[in-house]
Design an enzyme around this catalytic site. Structure first.
Site, PDB file in Angstrom:
ATOM      1  N   SER A  73       6.951   7.102   3.741  1.00  0.00           N
ATOM      2  CA  SER A  73       6.148   6.077   4.413  1.00  0.00           C
ATOM      3  C   SER A  73       6.975   5.085   5.219  1.00  0.00           C
ATOM      4  O   SER A  73       6.413   4.373   6.055  1.00  0.00           O
ATOM      5  CB  SER A  73       5.305   5.314   3.385  1.00  0.00           C
ATOM      6  OG  SER A  73       6.132   4.534   2.534  1.00  0.00           O
ATOM      7  N   LYS A 152       7.406  -1.491   1.513  1.00  0.00           N
ATOM      8  CA  LYS A 152       6.703  -1.591   2.793  1.00  0.00           C
ATOM      9  C   LYS A 152       7.317  -2.745   3.596  1.00  0.00           C
ATOM     10  O   LYS A 152       8.175  -3.476   3.108  1.00  0.00           O
ATOM     11  CB  LYS A 152       5.206  -1.865   2.595  1.00  0.00           C
ATOM     12  CG  LYS A 152       4.472  -0.860   1.724  1.00  0.00           C
ATOM     13  CD  LYS A 152       4.345   0.503   2.349  1.00  0.00           C
ATOM     14  CE  LYS A 152       3.623   1.476   1.434  1.00  0.00           C
ATOM     15  NZ  LYS A 152       3.617   2.855   1.974  1.00  0.00           N
TER      16      LYS A 152
END
Length: 305
Positions: A73, A152
């Site tokens: 990701s 993230k």
């Protein structure tokens, strides 16, 4: 005549050891105590290992922790995939004791409730020895941690409104479009993001997204998205600083703040709706012009008559 024995001589002082050292036990330190013998290295090695482990645990708990990147990701900023040797990053656990995360920071955090309530918890090894090895490996980033942690990038902080997208497909924060050089597109020919409605991030929370923008389930989809997708600052473990393994990936982790170079964009109705007033105005201007000319001509005739 025999000379007298001088006072203070060895023969006149029975407590003073003789020159051969017979008055002092062998191996003493001169004060009647035996000197300690130095332990062999093989006896000291377990003690050194225990001390090293304790220091490692304390450092990783309060100062810095090695974290294994578990997924794709965050490509290409951070590399990770199932079954491969992903990046190992050093996570700074001290910085956020004095300040809050900022836009652009790459953070590691514990999955909030809405993120993990439907997730399958990691399987615990049934063997005690295997469990110990896993816990030891997680300390140095060679095994996945037991808890469900995520990595993230911070896009917006508490009080800011985030949405997507402007006509160029860019994320918008407080009415300004972000140019994000760190975003990775698996297919450059399909560099389009899924749109989402405006979300005002609650105070004390963060809106986070993956750099691999089309292959990341983040604040847009976790917990159903919206407010439930935000991450409380209290759940943040630390800031990703350096890639330490593998050696070919050594380097710092970018914390580029796209808000610094954001540009204002016009928000509101879709383009066709924004052009509607202009079209209506143009259409009405023709009859108005005709009526105006006829009225003017009629006034002129009256004046002449």
């Amino acid at each position: 005549m025999v000379d007298p024995i001088p006072r203070g001589s060895a023969e006149s002082d029975p407590e003073r050891p003789d020159q051969d050292g017979e008055g002092e036990s062998s191996g003493s330190d001169g004060r009647g105590r035996k000197a300690r013998k130095k332990r062999p290295f093989w006896q000291e090695l377990p003690i050194l290992i225990v001390i090293a482990l304790v220091l490692t645990i304390l450092i990783q708990q309060f100062v810095a922790k090695v974290f294994m990147i578990p997924s794709e990701s965050m490509e290409t900023t951070l590399h990770g995939c199932t079954g491969c040797f992903g990046d190992r990053v050093v996570v700074d656990r001290v910085t956020y004791d004095f300040t809050d995360p900022s836009p652009g920071d790459v953070i590691v955090f514990r999955g909030p409730g809405p993120w993990t309530e439907h997730e399958i918890a990691p399987q615990e090894p049934s063997n005690i020895f295997a469990k110990g090895l896993r816990e030891l490996g997680s300390l140095v980033g060679f095994a996945p941690p037991d808890e469900q942690d995520f990595v993230k990038r911070v896009i917006a902080v508490g009080g800011q409104t985030v949405q997507c997208c402007d006509p160029k497909g860019r994320v918008i924060v407080d009415g300004k479009a972000l140019d994000e050089p760190y975003v990775h597109w698996v297919d450059p020919n399909n560099a389009a993001q899924d749109s989402f409605a405006p979300v005002t991030v609650p105070q004390g929370s963060l809106w986070v997204m993956g750099d691999n923008r089309n292959d990341s389930c983040d604040s847009r989809c976790q917990g159903g998205g919206g407010i439930n997708g935000t991450v409380p600052v209290d759940d943040v473990i630390g800031k990703a600083r350096f890639i330490v393994l593998p050696p070919s990936r050594w380097g710092g982790v970018s914390d580029f703040d796209a808000q610094d170079s954001a540009t204002p964009v016009a928000l509101g109705a879709p383009a066709w709706q924004q052009g509607l007033p202009l079209g209506v105005g143009t259409a009405l201007s023709v009859p108005a012009l005709i009526v105006g000319r006829r009225t003017r001509d009629a006034l002129r005739k009256r004046r002449r008559g």
